[in-house]
Design an enzyme around this catalytic site. Sequence first.
Site, PDB file in Angstrom:
ATOM      1  N   ASP A 341       0.876  -1.169   0.000  1.00  0.00           N
ATOM      2  CA  ASP A 341       0.000   0.000   0.000  1.00  0.00           C
ATOM      3  C   ASP A 341       0.917   1.224   0.000  1.00  0.00           C
ATOM      4  O   ASP A 341       2.085   1.126   0.383  1.00  0.00           O
ATOM      5  CB  ASP A 341      -0.867  -0.049   1.261  1.00  0.00           C
ATOM      6  CG  ASP A 341      -1.626   1.240   1.484  1.00  0.00           C
ATOM      7  OD1 ASP A 341      -2.301   1.690   0.544  1.00  0.00           O
ATOM      8  OD2 ASP A 341      -1.525   1.803   2.590  1.00  0.00           O
ATOM      9  N   ASP A 534      -1.751  -0.892   5.877  1.00  0.00           N
ATOM     10  CA  ASP A 534      -2.023  -0.349   7.211  1.00  0.00           C
ATOM     11  C   ASP A 534      -3.460   0.093   7.410  1.00  0.00           C
ATOM     12  O   ASP A 534      -3.837   0.482   8.511  1.00  0.00           O
ATOM     13  CB  ASP A 534      -1.094   0.849   7.487  1.00  0.00           C
ATOM     14  CG  ASP A 534      -1.514   2.082   6.705  1.00  0.00           C
ATOM     15  OD1 ASP A 534      -1.895   1.935   5.523  1.00  0.00           O
ATOM     16  OD2 ASP A 534      -1.470   3.191   7.276  1.00  0.00           O
ATOM     17  N   ASP A 538      -7.154  -1.985   3.130  1.00  0.00           N
ATOM     18  CA  ASP A 538      -6.183  -3.034   2.796  1.00  0.00           C
ATOM     19  C   ASP A 538      -6.596  -4.407   3.326  1.00  0.00           C
ATOM     20  O   ASP A 538      -6.003  -5.421   2.950  1.00  0.00           O
ATOM     21  CB  ASP A 538      -4.803  -2.693   3.395  1.00  0.00           C
ATOM     22  CG  ASP A 538      -4.233  -1.401   2.846  1.00  0.00           C
ATOM     23  OD1 ASP A 538      -4.367  -1.182   1.625  1.00  0.00           O
ATOM     24  OD2 ASP A 538      -3.673  -0.609   3.631  1.00  0.00           O
TER      25      ASP A 538
END
Length: 645
Positions: A341, A534, A538
């Site tokens: 990410d 995080d 996600d």
Amino acid sequence: MSKTHEHHDHSHSHSHEHNHGKKPIVLYFIGLTLAIIALFLNETYEILQNILFSVATLTAGYHVVILEGIGETLENTRACKRFTPNSHILMGLAALGASLIGEFWEGTLLILIFSGAHFLEEYAEGRSKREITKLVELNPTTARLITSNGNIETVNVDQLKIGDHIQVRNGDQVPIDGVILSGETSIDESSINGESIPKEKTKGDPVFGSTINGTGTFTMEVTKENDDTVFSKILQLVDQNQNNQTKVGSLIKKFEPKYVTFVLIAIVSFIVLAPLLFNWTWEQSIYRGLVLLVAAAPCALAAATVSVTLSATSNLAKKGVLSKGSSYLSQLANIEAISFDKTGTLTKGKPEVTNVHFSDAVNEEELIDIIVALEKESNHPLADAILRKFETKNKLDIQVTNQIGKGLEGKYNGHCYRIGKPTSFKSVSDAFSNLNNHWEIEGKTVVYLAKDEEVIGLIGLMDVPNEQAKATIDYFKQKGIHTTLITGDSEKTGQAVAKKLGINEVIANVMPEDKSNTINEQKKRHGVTAMVGDGINDAPALVNADVGIAMGDGTDVAVDVSDLILMQNDLSKLVQSHRMSQRMNRVIWQNIIFSMAVVVFLVIVTFLGLTDISISVIIHEGSTLVVILNGLQLLRSIDPQKLNA
């Protein structure tokens, strides 16, 4: 080990393991105590001693050998429709064989070591169920419905239908997906796209359930049923991905049934054929067959991974990496692709001022004082970044108005100053436009500063990569592991960050469902895939990946559904984890090869009649001790350069 076998299937194939609470451990320690008491008895009490050893064997091995060994052999045989023995049954037969030929202590010792290793392995695995309660709690439950007569009524979100009109007040959670009918606001959409900078919204713009409304109040029209919202899709994907996962069995677990079947057939054949081939008596044949059974019991093999995985996970825990199961760590060593990410993972998670350009005709010191006076009245993340960048010479008291779509506006010395996004300005010089385009290509967010609507300055901001990101990406690329950036941000921003870090592939403008699908594509194209993230958005990808890795300062949801957690958001710990996982797998292989070599040696000397059961047990358990000590070496920290060699 897979993430979800525990969540979905585990109750079937490992029900014995988890439905007995503390009872197995209590029985084990009762058996251990009885064995110790029996050891202190002299030959006068030989019958009592043997009884105590027998009871100790039964109690210490009840859970592992009887419930799991016999129980799972029956279950697995039924499920596979062919004989699929559990290695625990072999240990039980070896202990029984030792007792039948009068070696009660050796039988008890086998069970104590084997069961102890088994319980340690369970502890090392840390079988942690994926907890999505926090994710469910983030789903909005009520909404302010505007009724046909114009009144506002609080209703459950489940009652909303497509076409309903609802009001969302400032600071409220948007209850469901829809489109704005009236009003202007800024909305924190980090739960959907992971981006920390709120998005400005006005009439006609889409809004998503679970996102947080800023300072404006607006009315919206519902465009999706509650079960079809983007956030509901996140919930469904997390649950579905968990249930679709299959257990990634360890090498030993895959090898186990074949080995046990081979040993059982070989022992029976040996006992039956030895009198015919070697002219042995049946007594000699049975005795040597039982010695062979003890020699072939995979005790050292069973312990081959326990001390290694315990040592590796303990070492990493001290370094700030938490593992929810040693098999995830083992999988990390085998990854062929890793996806990241962007916001809060590869980047710091908040924007910083990277570029400033003012017109030559302005007084720069005075202009900075004006910028700070305007921005200190805003709670926007960009304002925080600008205030961190600039220091004032003089504190100005300017009356500021904040208009969605226009930005911040205030009067000073008879002139009107405004800070806003580029699209809110009509007349801009070519020089400023070109600079704006150049910065945007580099992935920066640009704001303009105007005096009486004439643009006199530009400020470029960007969520910059964190200190460890470049070295981390370089490490994985050197290892031949494919790196991918998956972000909900724009293509320009994603490409800019990827170029700076040297990432192989960029997939931008993605929603949570796209992230999960991307992980599926990575698995098909590359093989074993890890995901580092995080945010709530996600979560589906973290669960879907072979190894899900969360940043420790990320959302509770990301941490809950991940397999490894990097505390302090330190990506260098990910590199250490990968190195440790590779080292762990090497030591496991050393232990497997050594323990099997010992078994082969014992089988040969038993066949030649050069050993008895006592010597066989001593060598056998000695090899177990060797593999345990070899595993403990992982408690020591090794120089990173050596690990990388």
